[in-house]
Design a protein around this motif. Sequence first.
Motif, PDB file in Angstrom:
ATOM      1  N   THR A  13       4.102  -9.356   6.338  1.00 31.48           N
ATOM      2  CA  THR A  13       4.766  -8.302   5.662  1.00 31.48           C
ATOM      3  C   THR A  13       5.214  -7.326   6.499  1.00 31.48           C
ATOM      4  N   ALA A  14       4.016  -6.612   7.435  1.00 31.28           N
ATOM      5  CA  ALA A  14       4.101  -5.493   8.175  1.00 31.28           C
ATOM      6  C   ALA A  14       5.232  -5.763   9.282  1.00 31.28           C
ATOM      7  N   GLN A  15       5.144  -7.090   9.921  1.00 32.77           N
ATOM      8  CA  GLN A  15       6.141  -7.458  10.708  1.00 32.77           C
ATOM      9  C   GLN A  15       7.257  -7.352  10.357  1.00 32.77           C
ATOM     10  N   ASP A  16       7.633  -7.671   8.933  1.00 35.82           N
ATOM     11  CA  ASP A  16       9.066  -7.528   8.441  1.00 35.82           C
ATOM     12  C   ASP A  16       9.495  -6.211   8.654  1.00 35.82           C
ATOM     13  N   PHE A  17       8.831  -5.043   8.445  1.00 28.36           N
ATOM     14  CA  PHE A  17       9.258  -3.727   8.406  1.00 28.36           C
ATOM     15  C   PHE A  17       9.762  -3.094   9.657  1.00 28.36           C
ATOM     16  N   TRP A  18       9.320  -3.858  10.699  1.00 22.31           N
ATOM     17  CA  TRP A  18       9.496  -2.969  12.057  1.00 22.31           C
ATOM     18  C   TRP A  18      11.017  -2.975  12.360  1.00 22.31           C
ATOM     19  N   ARG A  28      15.518   0.880  13.014  1.00 20.35           N
ATOM     20  CA  ARG A  28      16.746   1.319  12.715  1.00 20.35           C
ATOM     21  C   ARG A  28      16.785   2.598  12.165  1.00 20.35           C
ATOM     22  N   ILE A  29      15.836   2.994  11.303  1.00 18.43           N
ATOM     23  CA  ILE A  29      15.791   4.555  10.780  1.00 18.43           C
ATOM     24  C   ILE A  29      15.481   5.273  12.054  1.00 18.43           C
ATOM     25  N   ILE A  30      14.582   5.140  13.017  1.00 15.83           N
ATOM     26  CA  ILE A  30      14.515   6.126  14.235  1.00 15.83           C
ATOM     27  C   ILE A  30      15.695   6.263  15.019  1.00 15.83           C
ATOM     28  N   ILE A  31      16.630   5.164  15.349  1.00 18.48           N
ATOM     29  CA  ILE A  31      17.722   5.232  15.667  1.00 18.48           C
ATOM     30  C   ILE A  31      18.659   6.093  15.163  1.00 18.48           C
ATOM     31  N   LEU A  32      18.693   5.810  13.810  1.00 19.74           N
ATOM     32  CA  LEU A  32      19.529   6.606  13.249  1.00 19.74           C
ATOM     33  C   LEU A  32      19.427   8.037  13.184  1.00 19.74           C
ATOM     34  N   GLU A  33      18.138   8.444  13.316  1.00 26.44           N
ATOM     35  CA  GLU A  33      17.692   9.922  13.176  1.00 26.44           C
ATOM     36  C   GLU A  33      17.940  10.486  14.255  1.00 26.44           C
ATOM     37  N   VAL A  34      17.786   9.783  15.529  1.00 29.48           N
ATOM     38  CA  VAL A  34      18.296  10.227  16.877  1.00 29.48           C
ATOM     39  C   VAL A  34      19.712  10.303  16.996  1.00 29.48           C
TER      40      VAL A  34
END
Length: 72
Positions: free
Chosen positions: A10-15, A20-26
Amino acid sequence: MPSSVDNSQTAQDFWPSIVRIIILEVVLLIALSAAFICYLNWSSEAAVSEFMTSGSPSLQAVKDRPPCGGSA
C-alpha cells in the motif's frame, strides 16, 4: 487483520501520487515566480514612463523658488 506485506504494498502504491504532487507544486511555484517577475517588469516600466512624462517642469519650479531664510 492485514499483514505487513499488504502495508508495504500500500505504501508503494502512494509513491507515484506523491511524485505527481511534488512535480505539480514545483510547476506551480515556477509559474507564480514567472508571473511575479513579469509584474515587477511591467510596473517598473510603467513607473519609468510616468517619471519620464512628468519631466523637468517640476524641477524647474523648485529651482525658481528663493532659498529659505535663516529662520528655518
